[in-house]
Design a protein around this motif. Sequence first.
Motif, PDB file in Angstrom:
ATOM      1  N   TYR A   1     -16.078  18.622  21.155  1.00 37.63           N
ATOM      2  CA  TYR A   1     -17.249  19.465  21.313  1.00 37.63           C
ATOM      3  C   TYR A   1     -18.465  18.638  21.739  1.00 37.63           C
ATOM      4  CZ  TYR A   1     -14.257  22.536  18.553  1.00 37.63           C
ATOM      5  OH  TYR A   1     -13.212  23.274  18.103  1.00 37.63           O
ATOM      6  N   GLY A   2     -19.152  19.158  22.732  1.00 37.04           N
ATOM      7  CA  GLY A   2     -20.378  18.493  23.181  1.00 37.04           C
ATOM      8  C   GLY A   2     -20.156  17.240  23.982  1.00 37.04           C
ATOM      9  N   ALA A   3     -18.919  16.955  24.327  1.00 39.68           N
ATOM     10  CA  ALA A   3     -18.630  15.673  24.986  1.00 39.68           C
ATOM     11  C   ALA A   3     -19.181  15.600  26.406  1.00 39.68           C
ATOM     12  CB  ALA A   3     -17.124  15.432  25.010  1.00 39.68           C
ATOM     13  N   GLN A   4     -19.509  16.749  26.963  1.00 41.21           N
ATOM     14  CA  GLN A   4     -20.057  16.742  28.319  1.00 41.21           C
ATOM     15  C   GLN A   4     -21.279  15.833  28.400  1.00 41.21           C
ATOM     16  OE1 GLN A   4     -19.047  17.313  31.551  1.00 41.21           O
ATOM     17  NE2 GLN A   4     -18.513  19.380  30.889  1.00 41.21           N
ATOM     18  N   THR A   5     -22.023  15.776  27.299  1.00 41.50           N
ATOM     19  CA  THR A   5     -23.253  14.973  27.319  1.00 41.50           C
ATOM     20  C   THR A   5     -23.225  13.824  26.314  1.00 41.50           C
ATOM     21  OG1 THR A   5     -24.194  16.553  25.761  1.00 41.50           O
ATOM     22  CG2 THR A   5     -24.713  16.875  28.088  1.00 41.50           C
ATOM     23  N   SER A   6     -22.166  13.742  25.508  1.00 39.18           N
ATOM     24  CA  SER A   6     -22.204  12.706  24.470  1.00 39.18           C
ATOM     25  C   SER A   6     -20.914  11.900  24.406  1.00 39.18           C
ATOM     26  CB  SER A   6     -22.458  13.355  23.103  1.00 39.18           C
ATOM     27  OG  SER A   6     -21.357  14.186  22.771  1.00 39.18           O
TER      28      SER A   6
ATOM     29  N   ALA B   1     -19.846  23.658  15.814  1.00 40.21           N
ATOM     30  CA  ALA B   1     -21.291  23.683  15.574  1.00 40.21           C
ATOM     31  C   ALA B   1     -21.737  22.387  14.917  1.00 40.21           C
ATOM     32  CB  ALA B   1     -21.649  24.869  14.677  1.00 40.21           C
ATOM     33  N   ALA B   2     -22.921  21.938  15.312  1.00 41.75           N
ATOM     34  CA  ALA B   2     -23.466  20.714  14.728  1.00 41.75           C
ATOM     35  C   ALA B   2     -23.575  20.884  13.213  1.00 41.75           C
ATOM     36  CB  ALA B   2     -24.831  20.418  15.330  1.00 41.75           C
ATOM     37  N   PRO B   3     -23.306  19.907  12.400  1.00 40.42           N
ATOM     38  CA  PRO B   3     -22.974  18.532  12.796  1.00 40.42           C
ATOM     39  C   PRO B   3     -21.511  18.328  13.142  1.00 40.42           C
ATOM     40  CG  PRO B   3     -23.095  18.672  10.428  1.00 40.42           C
ATOM     41  CD  PRO B   3     -23.401  20.050  10.930  1.00 40.42           C
ATOM     42  N   ARG B   4     -20.792  19.419  13.448  1.00 44.00           N
ATOM     43  CA  ARG B   4     -19.452  19.383  14.018  1.00 44.00           C
ATOM     44  C   ARG B   4     -18.353  18.936  13.047  1.00 44.00           C
ATOM     45  NH1 ARG B   4     -20.999  20.479  19.010  1.00 44.00           N
ATOM     46  NH2 ARG B   4     -22.637  19.282  20.034  1.00 44.00           N
ATOM     47  N   GLY B   5     -18.631  18.933  11.794  1.00 42.55           N
ATOM     48  CA  GLY B   5     -17.580  18.618  10.826  1.00 42.55           C
ATOM     49  C   GLY B   5     -17.221  17.141  10.840  1.00 42.55           C
ATOM     50  N   LYS B   6     -15.934  16.884  10.632  1.00 45.40           N
ATOM     51  CA  LYS B   6     -15.497  15.489  10.544  1.00 45.40           C
ATOM     52  C   LYS B   6     -14.940  15.010  11.880  1.00 45.40           C
ATOM     53  CE  LYS B   6     -14.154  15.958   5.696  1.00 45.40           C
ATOM     54  NZ  LYS B   6     -12.999  16.097   4.802  1.00 45.40           N
ATOM     55  N   ILE B   7     -15.032  13.705  12.076  1.00 46.95           N
ATOM     56  CA  ILE B   7     -14.410  13.104  13.266  1.00 46.95           C
ATOM     57  C   ILE B   7     -12.978  12.743  12.907  1.00 46.95           C
ATOM     58  CG2 ILE B   7     -14.469  11.171  14.889  1.00 46.95           C
ATOM     59  CD1 ILE B   7     -17.511  10.991  14.223  1.00 46.95           C
ATOM     60  N   MET B   8     -12.040  13.265  13.670  1.00 48.08           N
ATOM     61  CA  MET B   8     -10.632  13.045  13.352  1.00 48.08           C
ATOM     62  C   MET B   8      -9.884  12.238  14.415  1.00 48.08           C
ATOM     63  SD  MET B   8      -9.796  14.039  10.492  1.00 48.08           S
ATOM     64  CE  MET B   8     -10.626  14.816   9.123  1.00 48.08           C
ATOM     65  N   GLY B   9     -10.566  11.882  15.465  1.00 42.22           N
ATOM     66  CA  GLY B   9      -9.869  11.088  16.474  1.00 42.22           C
ATOM     67  C   GLY B   9     -10.663  10.977  17.750  1.00 42.22           C
ATOM     68  N   HIS B  10      -9.979  10.488  18.766  1.00 42.57           N
ATOM     69  CA  HIS B  10     -10.605  10.294  20.074  1.00 42.57           C
ATOM     70  C   HIS B  10      -9.738  10.940  21.141  1.00 42.57           C
ATOM     71  CE1 HIS B  10     -12.308   6.194  18.438  1.00 42.57           C
ATOM     72  NE2 HIS B  10     -12.874   7.248  17.853  1.00 42.57           N
ATOM     73  N   ILE B  11     -10.386  11.344  22.216  1.00 48.44           N
ATOM     74  CA  ILE B  11      -9.637  11.753  23.396  1.00 48.44           C
ATOM     75  C   ILE B  11     -10.120  10.877  24.559  1.00 48.44           C
ATOM     76  CG2 ILE B  11     -11.256  13.728  23.700  1.00 48.44           C
ATOM     77  CD1 ILE B  11      -7.610  13.604  24.925  1.00 48.44           C
ATOM     78  N   TYR B  12      -9.194  10.159  25.136  1.00 48.77           N
ATOM     79  CA  TYR B  12      -9.515   9.252  26.243  1.00 48.77           C
ATOM     80  C   TYR B  12      -9.256   9.996  27.545  1.00 48.77           C
ATOM     81  CZ  TYR B  12      -9.988   5.660  22.755  1.00 48.77           C
ATOM     82  OH  TYR B  12     -10.430   4.939  21.683  1.00 48.77           O
ATOM     83  N   TYR B  13     -10.342  10.271  28.275  1.00 47.29           N
ATOM     84  CA  TYR B  13     -10.268  11.223  29.385  1.00 47.29           C
ATOM     85  C   TYR B  13      -9.451  10.696  30.565  1.00 47.29           C
ATOM     86  CZ  TYR B  13     -13.827  13.533  26.665  1.00 47.29           C
ATOM     87  OH  TYR B  13     -14.492  14.143  25.642  1.00 47.29           O
TER      88      TYR B  13
END
Lengths: 328, 372
Positions: free
Chosen positions: B181-186, B204-216
Amino acid sequence: MAFLDNSGDIILDAVLTDAGRKRLARGDGTFKVTKYAFGDDEIDYSSYNANHDSGSAYTDLEILQTPILEAFTNNRSSLKSRLITLTNNNLLYLPQLVLNERYDRTERLNLAGFSSGSFLVSVNAATGIDLNDKEATQGMFIVGDAPSDTSKSNYIRIDQGLITDKLDGMKQLSSELMEQQYMIQIDNRFGSIVDINESEQGSPAFIDDDQIATYYVTRGVGSYVSLCATGQITDPQGDSYVGAFDGDAEIITGPRGTKLEFSILASSNLQNSEYLFDTVGNGTIEDTVATKETYKVLDTTVKVTGVTTGYSIDVPVRFIRETGVVTP
Amino acid sequence: MANSFKTLLPEDVATTRTLLHEAIPITGTIVSGTYEPAAKTDGNNIKTFSHGMYEAVYDYPYLSSSANHIIDITAGYSSGSTLCVEDPAAENVQDAKKINIYNQMAQVLVGYDTNGKIKEFDRDGSSATDTKMRNCFFINFARLLTKDEIKKDSFRMDLYSSSSFYTASGQRHDAFTLGDYGAQTSYKTDSPAGEYGLLYTASAAPRGKIMGHIYYQAGIAVLTSSYFTGAFGDPLGAAEQVDNRGTYVPSGPAGNGTMMNDQLTGSTITELANAFRFNVDNIQFNNTTELNSTIYFCRANNTEFNYSSNTTYLSESQIRVKGNNPSANPVSYITTVGLYSPDNELLAVAKLSEPLKKTPSNELTLRVRLDY
């Protein structure tokens, strides 16, 4: 290839040809688009009716409804007929290319079962001797291993001009319509182009991915291209008669442009091996009249195109190789 | 002089770059092995390997020539993980392979520190914090799906956090949608493999927990194992059960083999991948194809291309379309555009869907686009 959907907006279906992809893959900068041409391959202009009973809206209705095929990727399959730019909009006639066979050295053999309406090319000395021994074929073929010897070998002559008796054959074609350069395409596996007067083997400008060699021959360079003679071909008694059955015979009735004369040197593969005859050839024929020799044959086409006008003609060629005598 | 070619001028050629996106939905039924769901064996669109380093998912039984390879799933942990046991006598199952997988992914996606040591995945992508993801699942998408890259802020993965939570009606719950979420700008740019976004549990901000990465650009999703909070296990494992709804219920030896850490240490990578597949409900993203195009503007001015070399154009050398009137306008019809090299070799062909009439009273510009 399927037809393109012509029910909605006009679309353009573009593809690289196989030759284009090959050049792109080479990565040596030879993939360079520098010019373009328009073609009308699918159009049959005989359906154009300038005097349609229903009015001018119907003159080209059938043409405009012609379904168009998707683009072929084979570089030889498209742009067979190109559109031409001419400064004069008031022309009623345009020049064509025709085979001139009025001289027996430029004549095709017309022997059922032997030539099939093609120019016959013997690929080695043994075949040439065999063919010369027969009355029907004597002097009626291109000597593929020594094509420049015009005392023995036939050659191909193509004339350019207006095939009409409504215009004066005493005049040359206008310079705008006169071909100064021709493009000759032949399968490089089978043979190459030879200048009949200077005994020089031509050098292809390029050989494409299908092994088609393209030669350019220009008036004033070598002796491939020269001017046709002017004169009448219908009045043998007249002073300007040029329709005699010799090397200077003309065939075009109207104004003439240039003529192209060339011969074919059989490739060393055809001269020394039957491999191509066996793999891409057209079978075996048998001389049932005389000594009952058998021959392997290989049919191909040599395409000649006028660089100026884009007109082209396909010349049928049959390579022939003697293989032995039929055992009774 | 008559001519059938026209030279392209510099203003007739333009180059453009276009990004093309496609929506890629991957349903959980495919990932879970849809082609043999009832059998307690490998679904035959799931390919396993004797080396056991990863598992491949196809969209159709992989022995078929129609099958497309879509995802590889694997798992591993860092040598710095608390799960890693250095005592050879008590070594975890496939310990070296799991470390090897983690290091391989970290090398490619995170890189090395200044001492040449492989860096670990950082949960928030900030090396200033020490919230590392040391036990991870890796979902590697095939280039067939991702094309040039995954579009930012389009990646969504519906994933159950447990294998064993059911509602009264037998539906599994505790599923979250992980998204960038929001990765277009962050999005982040400090990966040697290109750009990456963080996978959050809420939009929705603060977007909950970070659970991983997506490498585009790499087309790889990295997921921390701590996402899975309930029972976790291989539905194909011998000690497990399938209930009367045909649904997996992990059991395992009492007190052991059901929680994530136990599985990471006690299961093979293939079993971990099987368990992961069982928890995937849906994955979707948009891919991106970068089209570099050259546009050739092929212009036919009013005085050009009005005659044809078509054999049917003439009858005894007379132009048919003029009738018998020399002053009538010449007419031709364009069906094809050919692009040529300097030595007149045909390099590209474009076909019109219908013939275009060309006369001295009109002009045409045909735009031929070649994509690379």
